[in-house]
Design a protein around this motif. Structure first.
Motif, PDB file in Angstrom:
ATOM      1  N   TYR A 108       0.842  -1.195   0.000  1.00 47.53           N
ATOM      2  CA  TYR A 108       0.000   0.000   0.000  1.00 47.53           C
ATOM      3  C   TYR A 108       0.880   1.248   0.000  1.00 47.53           C
ATOM      4  CZ  TYR A 108      -3.936   2.976   1.457  1.00 47.53           C
ATOM      5  OH  TYR A 108      -4.907   3.931   1.524  1.00 47.53           O
ATOM      6  N   ASP A 109       0.545   2.180  -0.864  1.00 46.75           N
ATOM      7  CA  ASP A 109       1.294   3.439  -0.942  1.00 46.75           C
ATOM      8  C   ASP A 109       0.711   4.417   0.085  1.00 46.75           C
ATOM      9  OD1 ASP A 109       2.199   5.998  -1.577  1.00 46.75           O
ATOM     10  OD2 ASP A 109       2.444   5.496  -3.698  1.00 46.75           O
ATOM     11  N   MET A 110       1.452   4.730   1.111  1.00 47.59           N
ATOM     12  CA  MET A 110       0.920   5.532   2.218  1.00 47.59           C
ATOM     13  C   MET A 110       0.773   7.015   1.838  1.00 47.59           C
ATOM     14  SD  MET A 110       0.318   3.444   4.722  1.00 47.59           S
ATOM     15  CE  MET A 110       0.239   4.335   6.287  1.00 47.59           C
ATOM     16  N   GLU A 111       1.596   7.495   0.903  1.00 45.69           N
ATOM     17  CA  GLU A 111       1.507   8.912   0.510  1.00 45.69           C
ATOM     18  C   GLU A 111       0.271   9.164  -0.359  1.00 45.69           C
ATOM     19  OE1 GLU A 111       4.787   7.552   0.402  1.00 45.69           O
ATOM     20  OE2 GLU A 111       5.138   8.587   2.311  1.00 45.69           O
ATOM     21  N   ASN A 112       0.093   8.273  -1.360  1.00 45.49           N
ATOM     22  CA  ASN A 112      -1.004   8.490  -2.306  1.00 45.49           C
ATOM     23  C   ASN A 112      -2.292   7.755  -1.922  1.00 45.49           C
ATOM     24  OD1 ASN A 112       0.666  10.062  -3.941  1.00 45.49           O
ATOM     25  ND2 ASN A 112       1.539   8.201  -4.849  1.00 45.49           N
ATOM     26  N   ASP A 113      -2.254   7.074  -0.778  1.00 43.87           N
ATOM     27  CA  ASP A 113      -3.397   6.265  -0.343  1.00 43.87           C
ATOM     28  C   ASP A 113      -3.945   5.401  -1.476  1.00 43.87           C
ATOM     29  OD1 ASP A 113      -3.894   6.495   2.406  1.00 43.87           O
ATOM     30  OD2 ASP A 113      -4.441   8.601   2.112  1.00 43.87           O
ATOM     31  N   SER A 114      -3.059   4.572  -2.010  1.00 41.56           N
ATOM     32  CA  SER A 114      -3.510   3.683  -3.084  1.00 41.56           C
ATOM     33  C   SER A 114      -2.855   2.308  -2.957  1.00 41.56           C
ATOM     34  CB  SER A 114      -3.170   4.303  -4.449  1.00 41.56           C
ATOM     35  OG  SER A 114      -1.769   4.456  -4.543  1.00 41.56           O
ATOM     36  N   ILE A 115      -3.556   1.348  -3.524  1.00 41.01           N
ATOM     37  CA  ILE A 115      -3.035  -0.025  -3.472  1.00 41.01           C
ATOM     38  C   ILE A 115      -2.029  -0.208  -4.603  1.00 41.01           C
ATOM     39  CG2 ILE A 115      -3.677  -2.461  -3.733  1.00 41.01           C
ATOM     40  CD1 ILE A 115      -6.470  -1.631  -2.620  1.00 41.01           C
ATOM     41  N   ILE A 116      -0.847  -0.691  -4.260  1.00 38.67           N
ATOM     42  CA  ILE A 116       0.149  -0.958  -5.307  1.00 38.67           C
ATOM     43  C   ILE A 116      -0.069  -2.355  -5.880  1.00 38.67           C
ATOM     44  CG2 ILE A 116       2.621  -1.159  -5.841  1.00 38.67           C
ATOM     45  CD1 ILE A 116       3.078   0.970  -3.621  1.00 38.67           C
TER      46      ILE A 116
END
Lengths: 279, 106
Positions: B30-38
């Motif tokens: 999970y990308d914590m900066e962009n709040d998105s699932i990698i």
């Protein structure tokens, strides 16, 4: 004849029974394979003549030579190695290692992964009044007694001789290892719900291994109906009983063997051995 | 920062946190900066007998995660994370969304 004494539940009297069984015979070797806490010596009173460390090979990785190709970790069936290429790190978890040697076999780099000695316990050998005494004692913190037990059975078992084996409690791998080479397995139980429950579990092991077996009821007060009924259904004989008595308990607590506590019991034990031997 | 999250189902950011770290059903990065699932992948080590936590932790480090969110990893997995300077944030229930929010609020 090799007889292993097991119980399932701990504290039912494996050691108390097996030591006196060995002492009732004219000649017998005694193997204490309860390697987590061997205490047969208390009753057997052997003279120890030698003591050797038991060594297993485990991997050691030289991170300067390692290319972090991960072949060792991929091959390890027990996940005992973790290779972290980004960090240029190789981690080894000795408690998971089974010393199978596959990591050093698959490592493509010279001297990157070598096998080093790991001391897991000690084997003590000596004599007692009836023959050879041998015990394994696992180092504190070692996860498994299996290598030590199989090492003793491989290197020290004289197939010509009568051997009484005091096995570990429980129903896991060390128990299986200690009874593999036995011709007969004696299950010592106590007439309690715990004793019965664990006896049922060990009976399954003994059946799976196809061993002849019989049950000794310890601390018998004539209230062993549940145990006896279960055994009758399984077709497993009750081969011996040790009565529940304060006298025996007092004597036991002083380290005096059963055979020196109950008059005439030595002869009964010897006869039991003969009956087992004659099938 | 990339976070590694063991989840019990593959249901986007509404996936439930698995109660076990090494034997979680799926892994999410999970990308914590962009709040998105990698990405999300199935845990193929789940049913191995031994050292599953070590394998799982190795994957997290390999994927470049510097944060682990979810059930408490075992001591061996923790050792791997220590080597990789990976932060561990323990949370035992709720969804990925809940867990990420709690981490940011801490």
């Amino acid at each position: 004849m090799k007889i292993a004494v097991i119980s399932g539940k701990g504290g039912t009297g494996k050691t108390y029974f097996s030591t006196s069984l060995a002492m009732s015979l004219e000649e017998a070797d005694f193997f204490d394979l309860d390697v987590e806490e061997p205490n047969g010596y208390i009753f057997i009173k052997p003279v120890i003549s030698d003591e050797v460390q038991y060594i297993l090979p485990v991997p050691e990785i030289d991170e300067d030579r390692c290319t972090f190709c991960n072949k060792c970790a991929e091959s390890c069936a027990y996940n005992a190695l973790s290779i972290l290429p980004q960090l240029q790190k190789a981690l080894f978890f000795p408690e998971l290692c089974h010393s199978c040697g596959v990591c050093s076999f698959v490592c493509p780099v010279d001297e990157a992964l070598i096998e080093v000695d790991k001391d897991i316990g000690v084997i003590r050998r000596g004599k007692f009044s009836r023959g050879n005494f041998i015990e394994g004692k696992l180092n504190i913190g070692e996860p498994s007694g299996v290598p030590l037990i199989s090492g003793i059975m491989k290197d020290h078992l004289n197939t010509e001789r009568t051997v009484i084996i005091d096995s570990p409690p429980g129903t896991s791998c060390p128990v299986v290892e200690s009874i593999k080479k036995a011709d007969y397995v004696i299950i010592v139980t106590e007439p309690t719900p715990f004793g019965l429950s664990d006896m049922k579990l060990v009976i399954e092991i003994v059946k799976d291994l196809g061993k002849r077996t019989g049950v000794v009821i310890n601390k018998d007060r004539g209230d062993s109906k549940d145990t006896e009924e279960f055994l009758r259904k399984c077709g497993i004989p009750v081969i011996f009983r040790i009565p529940y008595s304060l006298e025996i308990q007092k004597s036991y607590s002083k380290g005096i063997p059963l055979i020196d506590t109950v008059p005439g019991i030595g002869k009964k034990l010897k006869r039991l051995y003969e009956d087992i031997s004659n099938g | 920062m990339k976070a590694f999250i063991a989840i019990s189902e593959d249901n986007g950011t509404e996936s439930k946190i698995d109660t076990r770290f090494g034997r979680g059903n799926y892994f999410m990065v999970y990308d914590m900066e962009n709040d998105s699932i990698i990405n999300v992948e199935e845990n193929r080590f789940k049913n191995e007998g031994h050292g599953v936590g070590i394998k799982t932790a190795g994957i997290a480090v390999e994927k470049g995660c510097t944060l682990v969110i979810g059930a408490q990893p075992g001591p061996k997995a923790e050792q791997v994370f220590k080597e990789g300077s990976v932060e561990i944030f323990v949370i035992t229930d709720g969804t990925v969304n809940d867990a990420v929010r709690k981490y940011k609020e801490k």
